[in-house]
Design an enzyme around this catalytic site. Structure first.
Site, PDB file in Angstrom:
ATOM      1  N   GLU A 105       0.728  -1.158   0.068  1.00 61.40           N
ATOM      2  CA  GLU A 105       0.051  -0.061  -0.163  1.00 61.40           C
ATOM      3  C   GLU A 105       0.728   1.222  -0.075  1.00 61.40           C
ATOM      4  OE1 GLU A 105      -2.163  -1.770   3.211  1.00 61.40           O
ATOM      5  OE2 GLU A 105      -4.013  -1.168   2.305  1.00 61.40           O
ATOM      6  N   GLU A 125      -3.916  -9.463   4.326  1.00 63.86           N
ATOM      7  CA  GLU A 125      -4.684  -9.053   5.422  1.00 63.86           C
ATOM      8  C   GLU A 125      -5.878  -9.966   5.708  1.00 63.86           C
ATOM      9  OE1 GLU A 125      -3.329  -7.219   3.118  1.00 63.86           O
ATOM     10  OE2 GLU A 125      -2.775  -5.176   4.035  1.00 63.86           O
TER      11      GLU A 125
END
Ligand code: T1G
Length: 698
Positions: A105, A125
């Protein structure tokens, strides 16, 4: 440790530096933001490169900070990424080895990304019961395309950088750089230094031609996965927002979903399991730099189901194996079984022919102990009888070279006693594999009283090399897993006597999330295995009550799938468990003989009695020091007994329920007139922790 800043010509290089995998902890985030500030304010600097020190670009947010104020301390991950993205000079991410979660990210917030070949990229995640919470669900669809991005986010699986760079229209990677990555990245940064406007992923449109249909299909696809934990479906909704909403709105939707998921018991359990697996490898009194014994050759005694499966683990890791049997027919059968297993994998496309040939070339058979003396490790996998083990270990003690490790695959017998059959108890250890040994991840490493520290360290390292999850157990009957499953099985038998059918118990446990209920498990593993242990138990501990149903079943010859009938009936050659009228009649007759009137028992009671039976015995195992930590017990159940991962294991689950509530429920069970008044006596540790309002795994 945080992030280093250096200047190469007109390029500022910020190196993330937070070993072991550059987790984006607060110090790292702060130093990186300061580096951006410094580069932006230095007129001599025309561009910035961000890279990672050591073995990873970044393994993502520092999950050790989760739940602590540090995780949100400014700059948090979102504000760091926004700061990078708003930099007035081009920022290039130079990515190598591993780029995961928040690390990816962060890279997506950069204006450009270059990667070394073989870099593993992932948004894992979902495996922690979360979703990417720093823009991943909004930027990756824009950079890579909606479909490939959603696949990555919902699977959580790593993908090679080269593969992603080939996706049509992708702007995730501008270059895959051979040679020195940093040199290449600095050169690239100079090439784009004056290019404006700076390309920001957030300015792109995430598009999918048939978005509505695609996302409905995606929802349906993840429905099954989301039955037990909400993250996969939340991932779909967040990516859908990337397509249907403005960037800021999509980011808001992602943030809200992330905050909700972080608080779910499933995510806490999955994060617990993540750390539990890594903690299990640590042995407090064995230094991590303990010199290991070289294991270049392995010998295995016994070419039966276990011996053959164990052999495959080493062949798969490229370690030569000599398989020893007493008779040529048994040896040939054993080698043929290994061959057939590999051929089945080839048929399923899971193994290439050349790999199969390489592995079989590493396998030798022998009928002579004289031919295994030079092995560095020998694993005995013979019949589970102490007399047979004695013969084998006395023989091994005669023939094995000094320094060889002598391991037993015993599933319950006393490793100290086995060591006493040799003049080298320090070289003796237990390596309890779980059937099928070439598939099950769990390896219980049983540490004898005399086992040398380097022997233990060597076997733990070897276990990791053959891709096992190793958990250290002390010596007791059944070690960790089987000792607990014995109490679980006792309760399962009592439930039959009190009114349940095998299928009702199995379904309740499978709805709770177990891969298989106790009775289907018995039919798979063989009901005679437990029968053999109970016969021993009736002599050793005559006051221990068992339901007779399991013995009656075995006396009927119903050992399970291997005899075509067990708790269930089976069609020839099939594994589908069919409820058996014969078994139900047997149970009914047994209840009548006991004068028991069957009662309706809820699924909740079934689950609590079976799981709390595990928890109570686990507390005893912990208190006796057989297991080093509660999370080790959880790892045993998550990797060896099909306990649902999103519940974190029996000890973690008990903490989720609350130990006070567990004890109160056990007291209620103890009031059952059919209970023997002893079974539900809380283990002292459990009672103490419940009293103190604490948990096992805090
Ligand atoms: N944070 C902190 N420590 C970590 C870590 C992480 N993200 N990942 C690994 N470690 C530690 C691990 O505990 C062990 O420590 C050591 O590193 C080596 O790990 C907002 C919120 C990166 C592929 O889920 O998959 O970003 O036991 O044995 O086999 O969207 O670790 O040695 O003290 O596994 O080489 C998302 C999880 C976080 C990646 C390296 N990231 N890590 O594998 O080493 S959530 C992940 C892994 C997030 C954002 C969200 C692997 C690895 P110790 P290891 P490895």
């Amino acid at each position: 440790m945080s992030a280093n800043y250096e200047v190469r010509g007109s390029v500022a290089v910020i190196t993330l530096n937070n070993p072991p995998v550059n987790g984006l902890g607060h110090a790292t985030r702060k130093a990186t933001a300061e580096g951006i500030e410094r580069a932006e304010n230095d007129p001599a600097i025309k561009a910035v490169v961000i890279t990672g020190a050591g073995k990873a670009f970044s393994g993502g947010a520092d999950i050790r900070e989760f739940g602590s104020p540090k995780a949100l301390a400014e700059p948090n991950l979102l504000s760091l990424i926004a700061r990078v993205e708003s930099c007035s000079k081009p920022v290039v991410a130079a990515i190598h080895s591993v780029c995961m979660g928040g690390g990816l990210e962060l890279a997506l917030g950069c204006h450009y990304r270059v990667a070394a070949p073989g870099t593993k990229v992932a948004l894992p995640e979902v495996k922690l019961g979360l979703l990417p919470g720093a823009g991943g669900t909004q930027r990756l669809p824009r950079a890579l395309g909606v479909e490939p991005a959603l696949n990555m986010i919902v699977s959580g699986e790593p993908v090679n950088s080269e593969l992603l760079a080939q996706v049509p229209g992708q702007v995730l990677f501008q270059k895959i750089l051979d040679g020195d990555l940093l040199d290449g990245a600095v050169a690239f940064a100079m090439e784009v230094a004056d290019k404006r406007p700076l390309p920001r992923v957030r300015d792109l449109k995430a598009q999918h031609p048939e978005a509505q249909g695609f996302f409905q299909f995606a929802r349906n696809t993840v429905q099954a996965m989301s039955k037990h934990f909400p993250a996969p479906l939340q991932c779909v909704e967040a990516v859908s927002a990337a397509v249907s909403q403005r960037f800021e709105d999509g980011m808001k939707a992602e943030r809200e979903a992330f905050a909700q998921l972080m608080l779910t018991p499933e995510s806490k359990a999955l994060r617990h399991a993540f750390f539990a697996e890594r903690a299990a490898a640590k042995i407090p009194d064995v230094p991590e730099d303990t010199p290991l014994r070289a294991i270049q050759k392995v010998a295995i005694i016994g070419a039966g189901t276990m011996g053959g499966g164990i052999a495959m683990n080493f062949l798969n890791a490229g370690i030569p194996v000599t398989l020893l049997e007493m008779k040529i027919e048994a040896l040939d059968r054993g080698i043929e079984t290994i061959r057939k297993n590999y051929e089945a994998q080839i048929r399923k496309g899971k193994l290439k022919e050349d790999k199969y040939a390489q592995r079989m070339a590493l396998l030798q058979g022998t009928l002579s102990y004289a031919e295994i003396g030079d092995a560095d490790l020998v694993i005995e996998a013979v019949f589970e009888d102490i007399g047979v083990k004695e013969q084998v270990f006395r023989r091994l003690d005669e023939v094995m070279k000094p320094g060889a490790i002598l391991a037993s695959n015993t599933s319950t017998l006393d490793v100290n006693k086995i060591a006493s059959f040799t003049k080298r108890p320090q070289d003796v250890i237990g390596t309890h594999f779980f059937s099928p040994a070439n598939v099950m991840k769990l390896l219980e490493v049983v540490r004898g009283a005399a086992t040398a520290k380097d022997v233990l360290a060597t076997v733990m390292a070897l276990g990791k090399k053959i891709r096992k999850t190793c958990v250290v157990s002390g010596v007791c009957d059944g070690f960790i897993g089987n000792r607990m499953i014995e109490q679980y099985s006792r309760q399962a038998g009592f439930l039959l006597e009190e009114g349940c059918t095998p299928q009702q118990v199995d379904k309740a446990m499978e709805r709770f999330g177990f891969a298989m209920g106790p009775f289907r498990m018995g039919d798979l593993a063989g009901n005679d295995v437990g029968w053999y242990i109970r016969k021993r138990r009736y002599i050793e501990k005559p006051d221990l009550r068992y339901s007779k149903t399991a013995d009656l079943l075995c006396e009927m010859g119903r050992y399970g799938q291997k005899t075509g009938a067990g708790w269930y009936d089976y069609q020839p050659g099939k594994r589908d468990a069919i409820p058996s009228r014969t078994v139900l009649e047997m149970i009914d007759m047994h209840r009548s003989a006991l004068g028991i009137t069957p009662r309706k028992i809820s699924d909740e009671e079934i689950v609590q009695r079976l799981v709390f039976a595990l928890v109570n015995e686990g507390a005893r195992i912990l208190e006796e020091g057989i297991a080093m930590r509660a999370s080790d017990i959880d790892m045993v159940y998550l990797t060896g007994y099909g306990f649902p991962l999103w519940r974190g294991g029996p000890m973690c689950y008990a903490d989720t329920v609350g130990l006070y509530n567990v004890v109160q429920t056990m007291k209620r069970f103890a009031r059952n007139p059919l209970d023997d008044g002893k079974f539900w006596e809380p283990a002292p540790l459990l009672a103490r922790l419940a009293e103190q309002g604490k948990g096992f795994t805090e």
